[in-house]
Design an enzyme around this catalytic site. Sequence first.
Site, short mmCIF file in Angstrom:
data_model
loop_
_atom_site.label_atom_id
_atom_site.label_comp_id
_atom_site.label_asym_id
_atom_site.label_seq_id
_atom_site.Cartn_x
_atom_site.Cartn_y
_atom_site.Cartn_z
N GLU A 197 2.87 -4.07 0.51
CA GLU A 197 4.21 -4.69 0.50
C GLU A 197 5.12 -4.08 1.57
O GLU A 197 6.34 -4.27 1.54
CB GLU A 197 4.84 -4.54 -0.90
CG GLU A 197 4.12 -5.38 -1.93
CD GLU A 197 4.82 -5.42 -3.28
OE1 GLU A 197 5.81 -4.68 -3.48
OE2 GLU A 197 4.38 -6.21 -4.14
N ASP A 305 7.65 -7.61 -16.31
CA ASP A 305 6.89 -8.42 -15.36
C ASP A 305 5.59 -8.84 -16.06
O ASP A 305 5.50 -9.96 -16.57
CB ASP A 305 6.62 -7.60 -14.09
CG ASP A 305 5.67 -8.28 -13.12
OD1 ASP A 305 5.37 -9.47 -13.30
OD2 ASP A 305 5.21 -7.63 -12.15
N LYS A 330 8.07 -14.90 -11.26
CA LYS A 330 7.08 -15.17 -10.21
C LYS A 330 6.52 -16.56 -10.48
O LYS A 330 5.73 -16.74 -11.42
CB LYS A 330 5.93 -14.15 -10.28
CG LYS A 330 6.31 -12.72 -9.90
CD LYS A 330 5.14 -11.77 -10.19
CE LYS A 330 5.40 -10.38 -9.62
NZ LYS A 330 4.44 -9.38 -10.16
N ARG A 359 4.85 -11.66 -4.38
CA ARG A 359 3.62 -11.03 -4.84
C ARG A 359 3.17 -10.07 -3.74
O ARG A 359 3.63 -10.17 -2.60
CB ARG A 359 2.52 -12.06 -5.10
CG ARG A 359 2.82 -13.16 -6.09
CD ARG A 359 3.19 -12.68 -7.47
NE ARG A 359 2.26 -11.79 -8.12
CZ ARG A 359 1.57 -12.07 -9.22
NH1 ARG A 359 1.67 -13.26 -9.76
NH2 ARG A 359 0.78 -11.17 -9.79
N SER A 360 2.24 -9.20 -4.08
CA SER A 360 1.81 -8.25 -3.04
C SER A 360 1.05 -8.94 -1.91
O SER A 360 1.13 -8.55 -0.76
CB SER A 360 1.01 -7.12 -3.65
OG SER A 360 0.00 -7.62 -4.49
N LYS A 381 13.33 -9.74 -5.69
CA LYS A 381 12.49 -8.57 -5.43
C LYS A 381 11.59 -8.94 -4.25
O LYS A 381 10.71 -9.79 -4.36
CB LYS A 381 11.67 -8.24 -6.67
CG LYS A 381 10.97 -6.91 -6.60
CD LYS A 381 10.22 -6.65 -7.91
CE LYS A 381 9.49 -5.34 -7.87
NZ LYS A 381 8.16 -5.46 -8.47
P1 PGA Z 1 1.41 -8.03 -7.66
O1 PGA Z 1 2.44 -6.89 -8.07
O2 PGA Z 1 2.07 -9.04 -6.83
O3 PGA Z 1 0.36 -7.24 -6.95
O4 PGA Z 1 0.92 -8.58 -8.97
C1 PGA Z 1 3.79 -6.94 -7.93
C2 PGA Z 1 4.45 -6.39 -9.14
O5 PGA Z 1 3.79 -5.82 -10.05
O6 PGA Z 1 5.65 -6.53 -9.25
ZN ZN Z 2 5.68 -5.58 -11.37
#
Ligand code: PGA
Ligand code: ZN
Length: 412
Positions: A197, A305, A330, A359-360, A381
């Site tokens: 990220e 989350d 998300k 997302r990552s 975020k």
């Molecule tokens: P992810 O993580 O996009 O890899 O699921 C982001 C988060 O946990 O906020």
């Molecule tokens: Zn998270």
Amino acid sequence: MPAIEKISARKILDSRGKYTIEVVIHSKSFKTAACAPSGASVGKFEAQAFPEGGVESSIQLLQNELSPKLKGMNTEDQTEIDKIIWKFDGTKNLSKIGGNAAIATSTAVAKAESKSKNLMLCQYLGSNLRLPFPLSNVIGGGVHTKGDSIEFQEFLVLPLGAKTFEEAAKTNIMVHRAVAEIIMKTHPNYVLGRNDEGAWAAPLTINEALETLTKAIEKVEEETGVRAKIGIDAAASELWNGRKEEYVYKKENKRLTSEQQLEYVLDLIHNYEIAYFEDPFQEEDFEYFAKLTANTKNRSIITGDDLIVTHKKRLQTAIEKNAITGSIIKPNQVGTLTDTKSTVELCHKSKVIPAASHRSGETADPALAHIAVGLNCPIIKIGIMGGERMAKINELIRIEDTLKISMSKPPI
Ligand code: PGA
Ligand code: ZN
């Protein structure tokens, strides 16, 4: 109000170099595309990003079977279209067509409709628009970072004192830079690198990361006068050993029961004035979230989350149990824009702060910026480094400049 002529899709690469999907809505006068991101710390209860056959299988189903069903429908009918997607899929977690195909289709429909109305996507999605505060990952660990990394996944900055989005983004960039300067002094033999990220990957303990971030924020505050606070995403499901019922900190060589985790998190919030704490407990533990929330009212936004996965039902449970004061949003966790919208509406109704989130594994699609503004999320975020993150940051700068709207009320 264009009628859908057909839907096509292709495989593209995300920021981790993994395949994801881009969906294109074809109408008589134009085409609109949307892409879906993917996570690495994926919640147990979220939509399945791709079916067993992977991206190819999503593309086949979408083009051969879903496209004919949506042909002729008007892009104005978002709710109806999203219903057809769910009905076509027929599973609880979109595992037939894949959550990523579903959200990309749903988002492309909204983009087509906003384009035909000559509106920005955020204007089409909502009213009383305000800009969100960017919550940015600056020091990273967990599953987003290679090697023996910090156990908590993200150490974030929230520039609550910023008067404009541009100032907020600049503050986060300055904190990101200041963190690097400090680590280069404390670890002169270490070559700094960035994780998935764009956060700094560094051989720090949790306390060292928090000390570093505190110093960086103080330095930037001194220079700019903009007040900023620390946020943490513990992504605690990744630390949880369900069989032994304990949180395992391998690097720090400790194991904590839920009660000890609660005390630990409370201490951190107190000692470092953590204004935002995401997933401090594993994804099924509404009870301990509630205990933490009861002890931190107005001091820290306790956010779910993996606990909520953008699902209205899980949010409802969390609200009934007073488990959270914030919820990550998300869109690809839940699969359609209609579902995303109704989860955010429940947040607003229940005074839970919605935080629209990347997302990552991201793409350069800027739609998340519009979803954050259009659905009145006071927080977005989003990482502050890397082209796929900047695509959203710069889109918010464009929205600010074009619509001349002001910042949301600081959420804390
Ligand atoms: P992810 O993580 O996009 O890899 O699921 C982001 C988060 O946990 O906020
Ligand atoms: Zn998270």
